[in-house]
Design a protein around this motif. Structure first.
Motif, mmCIF file in Angstrom:
data_model
loop_
_atom_site.group_PDB
_atom_site.id
_atom_site.type_symbol
_atom_site.label_atom_id
_atom_site.label_comp_id
_atom_site.label_asym_id
_atom_site.label_seq_id
_atom_site.Cartn_x
_atom_site.Cartn_y
_atom_site.Cartn_z
ATOM 1 N N ASN A 117 0.791 -1.224 0.000
ATOM 2 C CA ASN A 117 0.000 0.000 0.000
ATOM 3 C C ASN A 117 0.825 1.277 0.000
ATOM 4 O O ASN A 117 0.261 2.368 0.184
ATOM 5 C CB ASN A 117 -0.940 0.011 1.223
ATOM 6 N N VAL A 118 2.131 1.173 -0.201
ATOM 7 C CA VAL A 118 2.977 2.367 -0.213
ATOM 8 C C VAL A 118 3.795 2.391 -1.503
ATOM 9 O O VAL A 118 4.534 1.456 -1.798
ATOM 10 C CB VAL A 118 3.917 2.411 1.006
ATOM 11 N N GLN A 119 3.680 3.461 -2.256
ATOM 12 C CA GLN A 119 4.469 3.723 -3.456
ATOM 13 C C GLN A 119 4.719 5.217 -3.544
ATOM 14 O O GLN A 119 3.969 6.007 -2.946
ATOM 15 C CB GLN A 119 3.717 3.234 -4.709
ATOM 16 N N PRO A 120 5.752 5.681 -4.260
ATOM 17 C CA PRO A 120 6.772 4.931 -5.014
ATOM 18 C C PRO A 120 7.828 4.310 -4.104
ATOM 19 O O PRO A 120 7.656 4.264 -2.883
ATOM 20 C CB PRO A 120 7.357 5.996 -5.930
ATOM 21 N N HIS A 121 8.949 3.912 -4.720
ATOM 22 C CA HIS A 121 9.913 3.072 -4.013
ATOM 23 C C HIS A 121 10.535 3.759 -2.812
ATOM 24 O O HIS A 121 10.794 3.122 -1.789
ATOM 25 C CB HIS A 121 11.013 2.626 -4.980
ATOM 26 N N TYR A 122 10.783 5.075 -2.878
ATOM 27 C CA TYR A 122 11.436 5.738 -1.754
ATOM 28 C C TYR A 122 10.499 5.849 -0.554
ATOM 29 O O TYR A 122 10.939 5.756 0.595
ATOM 30 C CB TYR A 122 11.979 7.113 -2.164
ATOM 31 N N ARG A 123 9.216 6.035 -0.806
ATOM 32 C CA ARG A 123 8.250 6.045 0.300
ATOM 33 C C ARG A 123 8.100 4.643 0.882
ATOM 34 O O ARG A 123 7.978 4.468 2.094
ATOM 35 C CB ARG A 123 6.892 6.545 -0.189
ATOM 36 N N ARG A 124 8.117 3.649 0.004
ATOM 37 C CA ARG A 124 7.992 2.267 0.476
ATOM 38 C C ARG A 124 9.194 1.885 1.333
ATOM 39 O O ARG A 124 9.036 1.270 2.394
ATOM 40 C CB ARG A 124 7.868 1.325 -0.722
ATOM 41 N N ALA A 125 10.394 2.224 0.891
ATOM 42 C CA ALA A 125 11.602 1.894 1.660
ATOM 43 C C ALA A 125 11.587 2.576 3.021
ATOM 44 O O ALA A 125 11.953 1.976 4.042
ATOM 45 C CB ALA A 125 12.849 2.303 0.871
ATOM 46 N N THR A 126 11.143 3.829 3.057
ATOM 47 C CA THR A 126 11.079 4.557 4.325
ATOM 48 C C THR A 126 10.047 3.941 5.259
ATOM 49 O O THR A 126 10.290 3.783 6.461
ATOM 50 C CB THR A 126 10.728 6.029 4.063
ATOM 51 N N ALA A 127 8.891 3.571 4.715
ATOM 52 C CA ALA A 127 7.834 2.986 5.533
ATOM 53 C C ALA A 127 8.266 1.639 6.117
ATOM 54 O O ALA A 127 8.010 1.350 7.298
ATOM 55 C CB ALA A 127 6.561 2.813 4.703
ATOM 56 N N ILE A 128 8.925 0.811 5.311
ATOM 57 C CA ILE A 128 9.379 -0.493 5.800
ATOM 58 C C ILE A 128 10.414 -0.323 6.900
ATOM 59 O O ILE A 128 10.360 -0.993 7.941
ATOM 60 C CB ILE A 128 9.945 -1.330 4.641
ATOM 61 N N ALA A 129 11.373 0.582 6.677
ATOM 62 C CA ALA A 129 12.412 0.809 7.685
ATOM 63 C C ALA A 129 11.810 1.329 8.986
ATOM 64 O O ALA A 129 12.195 0.888 10.080
ATOM 65 C CB ALA A 129 13.447 1.794 7.152
ATOM 66 N N PHE A 130 10.866 2.247 8.884
ATOM 67 C CA PHE A 130 10.230 2.796 10.085
ATOM 68 C C PHE A 130 9.436 1.715 10.820
ATOM 69 O O PHE A 130 9.480 1.629 12.053
ATOM 70 C CB PHE A 130 9.306 3.950 9.694
ATOM 71 N N GLY A 131 8.724 0.876 10.059
ATOM 72 C CA GLY A 131 7.946 -0.188 10.680
ATOM 73 C C GLY A 131 8.818 -1.187 11.422
ATOM 74 O O GLY A 131 8.524 -1.578 12.554
#
Length: 224
Positions: A117-131
């Motif tokens: 549910n998170v795109q593009p890739h830089y937002r997705r990478a940030t969300a995964i790292a934060f989680g």
């Protein structure tokens, strides 16, 4: 360690530490398959959270209400509160299955749900790292939570509360994402009427615009 400390039978139960994790491994694979097949993460996350909560409640000794049947009329007469806590170590061991299977199966659901549910890739990478950073905070907090053996009431109560919280939050998020998808479909219909397909350069549905907006693009639908 929880089995040995809570039950006080290290030598007898040491060989029984493997089955709960083995069952968790199998259930995680099965739940991941079901999630991918039906494109649904939230329902499985809710189920796993409730499964873990049941295990914590049994181990902790939660109280539940139930009717008591009259011996003469065979009708329920009043409500009796009984404890789910078991003095049988075998039942405690069974509760451990629910805890481990439920807890370890939540993680794949939530991580992939977040990733989908998170795109593009830089937002997705940030969300995964934060989680993942927030998840690992639990390892620090647990040092002070599990300090009252043998039942670990404080730590188990916190785990029970968070399991129920995950279930409630998952249901709420499903409803919220469903509303967002409905709103996006209405927006797409409006854009189609105003600007057509919009797939050309600079159009609302062009590849560049999809990459720029990511999950905020009207064509992007959230996974539930």
């Amino acid at each position: 360690m929880l089995i040995a400390t809570a039950e006080g039978l290290r030598r007898i139960y040491s060989h029984k530490q493997v089955p709960p994790y083995a069952c968790s491994f199998v259930f995680s694979i099965m739940s991941s398959y079901v999630c991918d097949k039906y494109k649904s993460r939230g329902l499985m996350a809710t189920f796993c959270a409730l499964l873990a909560a049941a295990g914590y409640a049994i181990f902790l000794g939660a109280w539940c209400a139930g009717p008591v049947t009259d011996a003469i009329t065979s009708r329920p007469t009043y409500i009796c509160f009984t404890s789910l806590a078991s003095k049988n170590k075998a039942n405690d061991y069974g509760a451990l299955f629910l805890q481990i299977v439920g807890t370890y199966s939540i993680a794949p659901c939530l991580v992939t749900w977040q990733t989908n549910n998170v795109q593009p890739h830089y937002r997705r990478a940030t969300a995964i790292a934060f989680g993942l950073a927030m998840v690992n905070v639990g390892g620090i907090v647990s040092t002070w939570l599990f300090s009252d053996p043998p039942r670990f009431h404080k730590g188990t109560s916190v785990n029970l509360a968070f399991s129920l919280g995950i279930a409630a939050a998952s249901v709420g998020l499903i409803l919220y994402l469903r509303a967002l998808n409905t709103e996006k479909r209405r927006k797409v219909q409006g854009l189609l009427q105003l600007d057509g397909q919009g797939t050309g350069d600079g159009g609302w549905d062009s590849p560049e615009e999809r990459r720029r907006l990511g999950d905020r693009h009207p064509r992007f639908e959230y996974t539930m």
